[in-house]
Design a protein around this motif. Structure first.
Motif: not given
Length: 248
Positions: A146-157
């Motif tokens: 879940v945290v990894a997915a949230a970070n991916r959304h963060l980096k994707a803008g």
């Protein structure tokens, strides 16, 4: 992560009423902090320095160039780092805190070289930010994902989506920022610029000193998962820097 970290910080602070680690907590019974102080604390947490982040990318590349024997390239990269730090001075992201008020590592288990007396207020430049699973939460593959997915959304803008992922899954996470003492790092990079032509090893040491000066601050955003509509959000838990930590 630069502007996206800034945006997520804004989203989380607005949603959960979060307060950064380096915003002082009022003692029991004390008056509520003024609106101006709260705004300053929110700004400290939610804004990262793009130029500060770029400066650290340059100095990391400069160390690699020195290692590879490309002294001309290293010299140019060090000059770029100096320029980026100069620009960062005016980007209105630096905040004043004592070194003891920040965590020496993401987990609080190691100590970089001292930057100033524990009570001396210095300017810190926030250069990076990311989401991590809260240290008190039980680590499971699902929560880590879940945290990894949230970070991916963060980096994707998409910081709003990152915040939503944490909210709907009720995962207890921390938003961690990395900050550096502006004056010390500026001096370290200037020292590297002077040494690169005559002693590349000492120049690399100066850049390493700048890298090792990084400290961290975090805010527990668990309250995001339980946030009520505007006006009813529960306050987030604030992480505390350890009183003392073992040296490296």
């Amino acid at each position: 992560m630069t502007r996206m970290g800034m945006l997520l910080g804004t989203v989380l602070v607005a949603t959960a009423g979060a307060t950064p680690l380096y915003a002082q907590q009022a003692p029991a019974g004390a008056a509520t902090a003024s609106t101006g102080a709260q705004s300053a604390a929110t700004q400290d947490f939610s804004r990262l320095s793009d130029d500060g982040s770029m400066a650290f990318e340059y100095l990391s590349l400069a160390r690699n160039a020195i290692f590879d024997g490309d002294l001309a390239g290293a010299k140019a990269l060090i000059a770029n780092a100096q320029q980026a730090l100069t620009t960062a001075r005016s980007d209105n992201t630096a905040f004043q805190k004592a070194a003891a008020e920040l965590m020496p590592s993401k987990t609080g288990q190691s100590r970089p070289r001292p930057t100033a007396p524990a009570t001396q207020q210095v300017a810190w430049l926030p250069i990076d930010g990311e989401l991590v699973l809260n240290a008190n939460a039980e680590e499971t593959p699902e929560k880590t994902a879940v945290v990894a997915a949230a970070n991916r959304h963060l980096k994707a803008g998409n910081p709003a989506r990152a915040a939503e992922v944490l909210r709907v899954t009720s995962v207890d996470a921390d938003y961690v920022i990395a900050a550096v003492p502006l004056e010390q790092v500026t001096q370290d990079v200037a020292r590297a610029a002077k040494q690169i032509g005559k002693d590349p090893y000492k120049a690399s040491e100066a850049l390493r000193d700048a890298q090792q000066a990084v400290r961290y601050a975090s805010v527990d955003i668990q309250a995001v998962s339980n946030a009520q509509p505007a006006g009813g959000a529960a306050p987030a838990k604030v992480a505390s820097a350890p009183a003392s930590t073992p040296a490296k």
